[in-house]
Scaffold this motif. Structure first.
Motif, short mmCIF file in Angstrom:
data_model
loop_
_atom_site.label_atom_id
_atom_site.label_comp_id
_atom_site.label_asym_id
_atom_site.label_seq_id
_atom_site.Cartn_x
_atom_site.Cartn_y
_atom_site.Cartn_z
N ASN A 16 2.39 6.93 3.46
CA ASN A 16 1.11 7.60 3.55
C ASN A 16 0.28 6.92 4.64
OD1 ASN A 16 -1.89 7.73 2.75
ND2 ASN A 16 -0.98 9.31 1.47
N ILE A 21 -1.01 5.29 -7.57
CA ILE A 21 -2.29 5.95 -7.87
C ILE A 21 -2.08 7.46 -7.97
CG2 ILE A 21 -4.60 6.43 -6.93
CD1 ILE A 21 -4.37 3.59 -5.58
N THR A 22 -1.30 8.02 -7.03
CA THR A 22 -1.05 9.46 -7.04
C THR A 22 -0.35 9.89 -8.32
OG1 THR A 22 -0.77 9.30 -4.66
CG2 THR A 22 -0.10 11.38 -5.67
N VAL A 79 -0.33 3.60 -3.22
CA VAL A 79 -0.74 5.01 -3.06
C VAL A 79 0.10 5.91 -3.97
CG1 VAL A 79 -0.71 6.96 -1.44
CG2 VAL A 79 -1.67 4.78 -0.74
N GLU A 80 1.39 5.65 -4.01
CA GLU A 80 2.26 6.45 -4.88
C GLU A 80 1.89 6.21 -6.34
OE1 GLU A 80 6.55 6.05 -4.31
OE2 GLU A 80 6.82 6.75 -6.38
N ILE A 93 -4.84 0.35 2.40
CA ILE A 93 -5.06 -0.08 1.02
C ILE A 93 -4.27 -1.37 0.75
CG2 ILE A 93 -4.64 0.57 -1.41
CD1 ILE A 93 -5.18 3.50 -0.46
N GLY A 150 0.82 -1.21 0.00
CA GLY A 150 0.00 0.00 0.00
C GLY A 150 0.85 1.25 0.00
N GLY A 151 1.95 1.20 0.72
CA GLY A 151 2.84 2.37 0.81
C GLY A 151 2.93 2.87 2.23
N PHE A 170 -2.85 6.25 4.89
CA PHE A 170 -3.84 5.28 4.41
C PHE A 170 -3.22 4.17 3.55
CE2 PHE A 170 -6.32 9.12 5.27
CZ PHE A 170 -7.26 8.60 6.13
N GLY A 171 -1.94 4.31 3.20
CA GLY A 171 -1.27 3.33 2.35
C GLY A 171 -1.38 1.90 2.88
#
Lengths: 335, 250
Positions: free
Chosen positions: A261, A309-310, A306-307, A267, A257-258, A263-264
């Motif tokens: 972050n 997706i960002t 997350v990265e 996820i 997820g990462g 929330f990473g």
């Protein structure tokens, strides 16, 4: 901006709340399992993403929470879920205090190896002390009462997906909120400065080892809460929950997820549980696929999903709003 | 009463006597520069006072309290702050967070877990004031690692100043910055010291222009020992010091 943040938090919550009515049994059950891992990865990432300590022994605390649930329901007939959670918190805090006291004196590979060692010691204890722990067969976990209400007569899947699911969702939402408050607080800032530069932190008057110990205890407690929630969902515990591969799974979820972050890891937990189930049902060499996924993440997107997706979102936005320029700066670690 | 006193302080690394029987006192109102060639023991002396290194002998007193061998965190809490020769910041945090961390630590707020730091007006206001003193307020949201070199140096010092110490130890505050930047850093540092109410400054420095322009007292070190100790005019006329520092014969 605040509206966007609220949307990002509440939209998934609403989606999760209506899932038992809209999703299949299979999807809802996997979501339930994923939800129980949320406190686990949040706790783990308090150490990795915010304090800079990589633990390879968090399976210990997951197993601790699970075995507390098994002992209380099966051995002592205590079915009250709130009492199970409370007992998990107290016992895991005591254990984390002892384990952390030894481990936080070290950093990097030494910390990782020490936590791994403690995890394996606990695994061996669970395996060999058969009369207490049930050995390799483990222990069953009986259906708990929720808020004092018994659901003993309800079919198991109805209980899990229509009642227990919401109980877990509420506990997970609460723990996520609590963890968010912790990392946004003064204490959270102290952890981040320790992660970035322990020498400088020490010279600012921050007792580095003490703060690391506090972080370790909080981390252990969150992980045990996840374990206590997971146990009734799977209905059984065995020593495998403390084995190093379980600790590795927690590391994997967070990296997937990462860890940079907040929330990473959440996820990552969902992605891991779903991916594992899908891949396992397709091929027997699921570890091979996961190995390749891990390679790609570490090399291409160290910030995890997350990265990724960002980056993708930024790319799309920059293509659409080519005339607008942004100056956003993002950190390497959790903020 | 002296603010800081060392008595026969010693630190040996094998056969090397990095600090050898150093006794000195720092008083209120002084800006003391420690000079000397490379290997003279200047940084080791600062490391011994600030707690990074444990001395092999001797004592360090701060306001008559024995602080010998205490941890850097404890020494910092007592009112002795320091900055480093090499830039020592929190690279992944904003300039504002770097200074907030010092204020949180000083005001014993580090254990607050229930309240978001972003809502602590008191800490944020003070951090803003400190950053303004160092000319960094406009860059408060920039990650420390993305600041220019001179600003990183200032941020390192600003976070030490945010502890509002009684005495500050600066290890080469102008090293690695251009000549033009040096004066800006020193002027900022001097005005911030007055503004914050720091009682004494001890600075390790190689640039003699800076040393003679800002110091009220100079201590020259060589081979771990104090070679000379006096006001700038005395040191300027001390041929032994000049030859040792410059490497030219008297």
């Amino acid at each position: 901006m605040t509206e966007v943040r609220h949307l990002m938090v509440f939209a998934p919550l609403i989606a999760l709340a209506i899932l038992p009515f809209t999703g299949s049994t299979y999807i809802t059950y996997l979501t339930l399992i994923s939800l129980t891992y949320v406190p686990v990865v949040l706790g783990f990432n308090l150490l990795l993403g915010y304090t800079g300590l990589l633990s390879f022994g968090h399976g210990l605390f997951l197993a601790l929470g699970m075995y507390v649930a098994a002992f209380m329901t099966f051995k002592y007939g205590i079915l009250n879920m709130e009492l199970i959670l409370l007992t998990s918190i107290v016992i895991s805090a005591i254990v984390a205090l002892g384990v952390g006291f030894v481990c936080v004196k070290y950093t990097r590979i030494f910390f990782a190896m020490l936590t791994l060692a403690f995890g394996m010691i606990f695994y061996t204890f669970l395996l060999k002390f058969y009369y207490i722990t049930g050995g390799d067969e483990g222990l069953p976990v009986l259906r708990p009462t929720l808020l004092g209400i018994s659901f003993a007569d309800m079919p198991i899947m109805d209980f899990l997906l229509k009642v227990y699911y919401y109980y877990v969702l509420i506990v997970v939402a609460l723990t996520t909120y609590v963890m968010y408050r912790i990392v946004s607080s003064h204490f959270g800032l102290c952890l981040k400065v320790i992660r970035d530069n322990p020498l400088k932190a020490e010279h600012l008057g921050i007792n580095v080892k003490r703060y690391r110990l506090y972080a370790f205890v909080i981390s252990g407690v969150f992980t045990a809460i996840g374990g206590a929630l997971l146990a009734p969902a799977v209905g059984h515990v065995d020593p495998g929950s403390s084995y190093w591969t379980t600790s590795g799974d927690i590391v994997f979820m967070t990296l997937l997820g990462g860890f940079t972050n907040f929330f990473g890891p959440i996820i990552g937990a969902f992605a891991f549980i779903f991916l594992k189930d899908i891949i396992m049902s397709a091929i027997i060499y699921w570890q091979l696929v996961f190995g390749i996924v891990l390679l790609v993440i570490v090399i291409a997107v160290p910030g995890g999903l997350v990265e990724g997706i960002t980056r993708m979102a930024n790319f799309i936005i920059s293509r659409q709003l080519i005339t607008k320029s942004g100056t956003s700066v993002s950190g390497k670690y959790a903020d | 009463m002296a603010l800081l006193t060392t008595v026969s302080l010693r630190k040996y690394f094998g056969d090397v006597r990095a600090v050898d029987d150093v006794s000195l006192s720092i008083h209120e109102g002084e800006y003391v520069s420690i000079i000397g060639p490379n290997g003279a023991g200047k940084t080791t002396l600062i490391n011994l006072i600030s707690g990074i290194l444990k001395p092999d002998g001797g004592k360090v007193y701060f306001m008559d309290k024995d602080i010998t061998g205490l941890s850097p965190a404890k020494i910092s809490k007592l009112g002795v702050a320091r900055s480093f020769q090499l830039i020592n910041i929190f690279p992944e945090l904003s300039a504002l967070d770097c200074v907030c961390a010092a204020i949180v630590s000083r005001s014993n707020k580090g254990m607050i877990m229930h309240k978001p730091l972003a809502n602590d007006e008191e800490v944020l206001r003070e951090a803003g004031e400190i950053l303004s003193l160092f000319g960094l307020y406009e860059k408060r949201h920039v990650l420390a690692k993305n600041l220019p070199h001179g600003d990183k140096k200032l941020l390192d010092i600003a976070s030490a100043f945010a502890l509002r110490p009684k005495i500050i130890l600066l290890d080469e505050p102008t090293s690695g910055v251009s000549s033009g930047e040096k004066k800006r850093i020193m002027d900022t540092l001097m005005s911030a010291s007055r503004e914050i109410g720091i009682k004494a400054v001890v600075s390790v420095e190689h640039d003699m222009d800076i040393v003679f322009s800002y110091s009220s007292r100079i201590i020259a070190m060589h081979n771990g020992k104090v070679l000379a100790d006096g006001v700038p005019d005395e040191i300027k006329s001390n041929q032994v010091v000049i030859s040792t520092i410059t490497g030219r014969g008297a």
